[in-house]
Design a protein around this motif. Structure first.
Motif, PDB file in Angstrom:
ATOM      1  N   THR A 175      -2.506   0.256  -4.541  1.00 20.41           N
ATOM      2  CA  THR A 175      -2.999   1.482  -3.928  1.00 20.41           C
ATOM      3  C   THR A 175      -4.418   1.822  -4.368  1.00 20.41           C
ATOM      4  O   THR A 175      -4.878   1.383  -5.426  1.00 20.41           O
ATOM      5  CB  THR A 175      -2.047   2.653  -4.284  1.00 20.41           C
TER       6      THR A 175
ATOM      7  N   CYS B 112      -3.731  -0.077  -9.218  1.00 19.34           N
ATOM      8  CA  CYS B 112      -4.270   1.233  -8.852  1.00 19.34           C
ATOM      9  C   CYS B 112      -5.785   1.157  -8.681  1.00 19.34           C
ATOM     10  O   CYS B 112      -6.415   0.159  -9.049  1.00 19.34           O
ATOM     11  CB  CYS B 112      -3.940   2.272  -9.927  1.00 19.34           C
TER      12      CYS B 112
ATOM     13  N   ARG C 178      -5.008   4.893  -4.958  1.00 21.23           N
ATOM     14  CA  ARG C 178      -4.748   6.042  -5.821  1.00 21.23           C
ATOM     15  C   ARG C 178      -4.998   5.703  -7.290  1.00 21.23           C
ATOM     16  O   ARG C 178      -4.832   4.563  -7.704  1.00 21.23           O
ATOM     17  CB  ARG C 178      -3.294   6.495  -5.689  1.00 21.23           C
TER      18      ARG C 178
ATOM     19  N   ASP D  61       0.851  -1.173   0.000  1.00 22.02           N
ATOM     20  CA  ASP D  61       0.000   0.000   0.000  1.00 22.02           C
ATOM     21  C   ASP D  61       0.900   1.240   0.000  1.00 22.02           C
ATOM     22  O   ASP D  61       2.097   1.160   0.313  1.00 22.02           O
ATOM     23  CB  ASP D  61      -0.876  -0.040   1.251  1.00 22.02           C
ATOM     24  N   VAL D  62       0.342   2.393  -0.347  1.00 26.96           N
ATOM     25  CA  VAL D  62       1.131   3.625  -0.384  1.00 26.96           C
ATOM     26  C   VAL D  62       0.926   4.462   0.874  1.00 26.96           C
ATOM     27  O   VAL D  62       1.791   4.566   1.731  1.00 26.96           O
ATOM     28  CB  VAL D  62       0.805   4.454  -1.650  1.00 26.96           C
TER      29      VAL D  62
ATOM     30  N   ALA E 102      -0.420   7.755  -8.498  1.00 28.46           N
ATOM     31  CA  ALA E 102       0.374   6.588  -8.108  1.00 28.46           C
ATOM     32  C   ALA E 102       1.711   6.495  -8.839  1.00 28.46           C
ATOM     33  O   ALA E 102       2.725   6.109  -8.249  1.00 28.46           O
ATOM     34  CB  ALA E 102      -0.429   5.312  -8.347  1.00 28.46           C
TER      35      ALA E 102
END
Length: 350
Positions: free
Chosen positions: A115, A138, A117, A81-82, A122
């Protein structure tokens, strides 16, 4: 030997290392969340970090007896994950995170950004941590990208899932009429009912009518209610009666809505098969409700220490928060178990 590590600026959510308003300009961030957390934690010393790596290695020994699956190599998939995992809410990625990612990739492991995002938000993060080749998931699984420096944009979309957003938009508008509603387009950022708080997004935003938002299939719908307590936001969303979609609430009053059956886990499962491996050779690291499925999909789901109780309960282990390099320590633990160390300095430490 210095006991501090440098960080570099990126942005968008998860507790801070050093408050820096300028950091929020680069890759999106949450001033609202940052202000709610307060204080700037002190980074771990090298000795403290080495002890943390050994703790995570012990966790992996427990979860992978004999070290047959979770070792650095071409069968290993590491899904990251971001926001709140590798990137703190001030938009910082630590040197330890970047070094551990690069070391795993040199050993042949597939490090995959997974993510919520969209593409525009991203891709800069992936490039910043050195992922100019490989794969990325994404929009909570609705988009799978192959990173390729030979492509004009630096990537190609290999899988995209969309849905008709009209019903979800109508439901969310009725539940939270004061909220911002946005949809994500593949290459042109977000269409939105009004602009998001300054610095929160890096995607291009185009203000349009509600009818325009409803007019064509999309990969993601977003509901944002700046300033609303997350508890109240969650109540309103729970009572809205969303059907035939997947949804997850974030750190702040933020909701992502994805096509039915589409999660980070569904995209990662498809990607693992494409790579000739499977979930038994996977580690997933995350901190949010949108990470629950991938944490349960992977052989080891590692939860950041800043995550909610619900998310922590879903994981196989809990590592330290992002500002204590909890993700990096786990990745370095994989390297330690694989007989690889990042550098002579790290070898001396562990």
């Amino acid at each position: 030997m210095s006991d501090t590590h440098t960080t570099s600026v990126l942005p968008r959510s998860g507790p801070p290392q050093v408050p820096d308003p300028g950091a929020l300009r680069g890759l999106g961030g949450s001033t609202e969340l940052r202000n709610s957390v307060g204080g700037a934690p002190t980074p771990l010393t090298d000795g403290e970090y080495a002890a943390l790596v050994r703790e995570r290695a012990a966790d992996l020994d427990r979860l992978d007896p004999g070290g047959r699956h979770l070792v650095a190599g071409p069968s290993l998939v590491v899904a990251l994950d971001v926001d709140g995992t590798i990137l703190d809410m001030d938009g910082r990625v630590s040197a330890r995170v970047r070094a551990s990612i690069n070391a795993l990739r040199r050993r042949g492991a597939h490090v995959v950004i997974a993510t919520g995002r969209g593409i525009q938000a991203a891709v800069p993060v992936a490039h910043h941590v050195g992922l100019t080749e490989g794969w990325m998931v994404c929009a909570n699984g609705a988009l799978t990208l192959r990173m390729d420096p030979g492509e004009a944009a630096g990537y190609g979309v290999v899988e995209r899932v969309t849905f008709d957003p009209a019903a979800a938009i109508d439901t969310l508008r009725a539940a939270v009429p004061e909220g911002i509603i946005a949809v994500e387009d593949l290459d042109s950022g977000l269409r939105t009912t009004r602009l998001f708080p300054e610095g929160e997004l890096i995607e291009h935003q185009t203000v349009v009518s509600l009818e325009d938002l409803r007019s064509r299939p999309v990969s993601r719908v977003i509901l944002r209610a700046p300033g609303m307590p997350v508890s109240r936001f969650s109540e309103l969303v729970a009572g809205a009666g969303l059907h035939s979609v997947e949804y997850a609430i974030g750190w702040t009053a933020w909701l992502d809505v994805a096509p039915n059956g589409i999660t980070k886990a569904s995209a990662l499962d498809s990607l693992a098969a494409r790579l000739g491996t499977d979930a038994s050779y996977a580690i997933a690291v995350g901190d949010g409700a949108n990470d629950l499925e991938m944490l349960q999909w992977a052989r080891v789901g590692a939860v950041m220490g800043s995550a909610s109780h619900e998310v922590q309960e879903a994981g196989d282990l809990v590592t330290d928060p992002v500002w204590r390099d909890g993700c990096a320590a786990l990745l370095d633990a994989v390297l330690l178990r694989s007989g690889a160390v990042r550098s002579p300095r790290q070898e001396a430490l562990v």
